[in-house]
Design an enzyme around this catalytic site. Structure first.
Site, mmCIF file in Angstrom:
data_model
loop_
_atom_site.group_PDB
_atom_site.id
_atom_site.type_symbol
_atom_site.label_atom_id
_atom_site.label_comp_id
_atom_site.label_asym_id
_atom_site.label_seq_id
_atom_site.Cartn_x
_atom_site.Cartn_y
_atom_site.Cartn_z
ATOM 1 N N HIS A 91 2.586 -1.203 -1.167
ATOM 2 C CA HIS A 91 2.794 -1.790 0.166
ATOM 3 C C HIS A 91 1.599 -2.684 0.547
ATOM 4 O O HIS A 91 1.777 -3.765 1.121
ATOM 5 C CB HIS A 91 2.911 -0.690 1.227
ATOM 6 C CG HIS A 91 4.122 0.182 1.092
ATOM 7 N ND1 HIS A 91 4.049 1.494 0.690
ATOM 8 C CD2 HIS A 91 5.439 -0.064 1.316
ATOM 9 C CE1 HIS A 91 5.263 2.026 0.675
ATOM 10 N NE2 HIS A 91 6.123 1.099 1.043
ATOM 11 N N GLY B 271 7.142 3.363 5.665
ATOM 12 C CA GLY B 271 5.919 4.145 5.800
ATOM 13 C C GLY B 271 5.568 4.904 4.536
ATOM 14 O O GLY B 271 6.044 4.583 3.452
ATOM 15 N N ASN B 272 4.671 5.902 4.693
ATOM 16 C CA ASN B 272 4.093 6.619 3.555
ATOM 17 C C ASN B 272 3.520 5.592 2.571
ATOM 18 O O ASN B 272 3.876 5.545 1.399
ATOM 19 C CB ASN B 272 5.135 7.534 2.883
ATOM 20 C CG ASN B 272 4.435 8.542 1.971
ATOM 21 O OD1 ASN B 272 4.703 8.621 0.791
ATOM 22 N ND2 ASN B 272 3.510 9.290 2.515
ATOM 23 N N GLY C 131 9.145 -6.062 -2.093
ATOM 24 C CA GLY C 131 8.663 -5.745 -3.433
ATOM 25 C C GLY C 131 9.719 -5.960 -4.498
ATOM 26 O O GLY C 131 10.908 -5.709 -4.279
ATOM 27 N N SER D 152 5.728 4.512 -5.655
ATOM 28 C CA SER D 152 6.860 4.739 -4.761
ATOM 29 C C SER D 152 6.523 5.912 -3.857
ATOM 30 O O SER D 152 5.872 6.876 -4.305
ATOM 31 C CB SER D 152 8.112 5.069 -5.587
ATOM 32 O OG SER D 152 9.085 5.673 -4.768
ATOM 33 N N SER D 153 7.004 5.846 -2.632
ATOM 34 C CA SER D 153 6.766 6.961 -1.723
ATOM 35 C C SER D 153 7.419 8.231 -2.254
ATOM 36 O O SER D 153 6.959 9.331 -1.972
ATOM 37 C CB SER D 153 7.327 6.638 -0.341
ATOM 38 O OG SER D 153 6.716 5.460 0.131
#
Ligand code: PAF
Length: 276
Positions: free
Chosen positions: A33, A27-28, A143, A181-182
């Site tokens: 993504h 998530g985030n 990824g 990146s989150s």
């Protein structure tokens, strides 16, 4: 788009699908993504994304509690991207009992990021295998940014003969080069300005190797020293064979330089694949 938290319900929803591409996430979600989702859509008629912050891959001293959880905007982004199903299990749904059956990994899981995070990849591989069993995709998309993770998932699929085609998506970068990146959200403003230096340092490594330098350990330690002087706490800078992830030799042609370093409390990783 269906949002499903229950394993039995998900299996029922997917039972008639003949072509599933799966993108596991925590998530985030950011554009990196969404690029994986776009890739998934090219490979299957049904795209499934999971959102699950996997406790098994965090050590006790890590950021499990503070990891950003942004389910509502994540689902809005996925709906806009044309995702068919989002799987959002709770911890209790995925781990109804203590998960003491796990995947034992080869030694590479203890190298690179595995030095600072010795149980991380076992947690990743275990949840990914479990998610694969639940979703049963024909295609899985990961990824390139998490190069070591991608390599380990490739080994998992091959060594356990999973009927899944692994597809990798290019790292998506901010305009200044920082890999999305989150965890970038943890960076304080001054750290955010400094953060792209990791990528630039890796680019310097590539340049040096492509100019003919073969003293890889020396290049690695010079790069680590350079970053350390600028306030980074460097876990590693390592030049490896891009196919096997073994330490690069002078005979190797397809290489990857990987780096992990902390700025304040934020740990960043990045890599560049290159040829000489
Ligand atoms: O890369 C990630 O976000 C996670 O490691 C993954 C693959 C979703 C497993 O929890």
């Amino acid at each position: 788009m269906d949002i499903i938290a229950n394993i039995a319900e998900l299996r029922k929803r997917l039972s008639a699908e003949t072509s599933i591409a799966f993108v596991p996430t925590m998530g985030n979600l950011h554009d990196g993504h969404l690029a994986l989702v776009a890739l998934a859509k090219q490979h299957a008629s049904c795209v499934v994304v999971s959102i699950f912050v996997n406790p098994l891959q965090f050590a006790a001293n890590e950021d499990l509690a503070s990891y950003p959880r942004t389910l509502k905007p994540d689902c809005q982004k996925l709906a806009a991207a044309g995702v068919n199903v989002v799987f959002t299990p709770t911890d209790a749904e995925l781990y109804p009992q203590i998960q003491n059956i796990t995947v034992r990994l080869p030694g590479i899981a203890q190298e690179l990021c595995g030095v600072a995070r010795p149980t991380h990849f076992e947690g990743v591989a275990t949840v990914v295998l479990k998610l694969f069993n639940i979703v049963q995709p024909q295609v899985a998309v990961f990824g390139n940014k998490d190069f070591q993770q991608l390599f380990i998932i490739g080994q998992l699929i091959r060594q356990l003969a999973l009927p899944i085609q692994l597809i990798s998506g290019e790292t998506v970068r901010e305009t200044d080069g920082l890999a999305m990146s989150s965890r970038n959200g943890y960076l304080k403003p001054a750290e955010r300005v400094e953060a792209p230096r990791l990528y630039r340092a890796l680019q310097q490594v590539v340049h040096a190797a492509q100019q003919g330098r073969q003293d890889f350990p020396e290049i690695e330690s010079q790069t680590m020293q350079f970053l350390t002087q600028l306030g980074w706490i460097v876990d590693y800078i390592s030049i490896r064979n891009a196919m096997t992830l073994t330490i690069a030799t002078k005979a190797d042609r397809n290489l990857v330089v990987l780096g992990a370093a902390r700025l304040g409390k934020t740990r960043l990783i990045d890599n560049i694949e290159f040829e000489i």
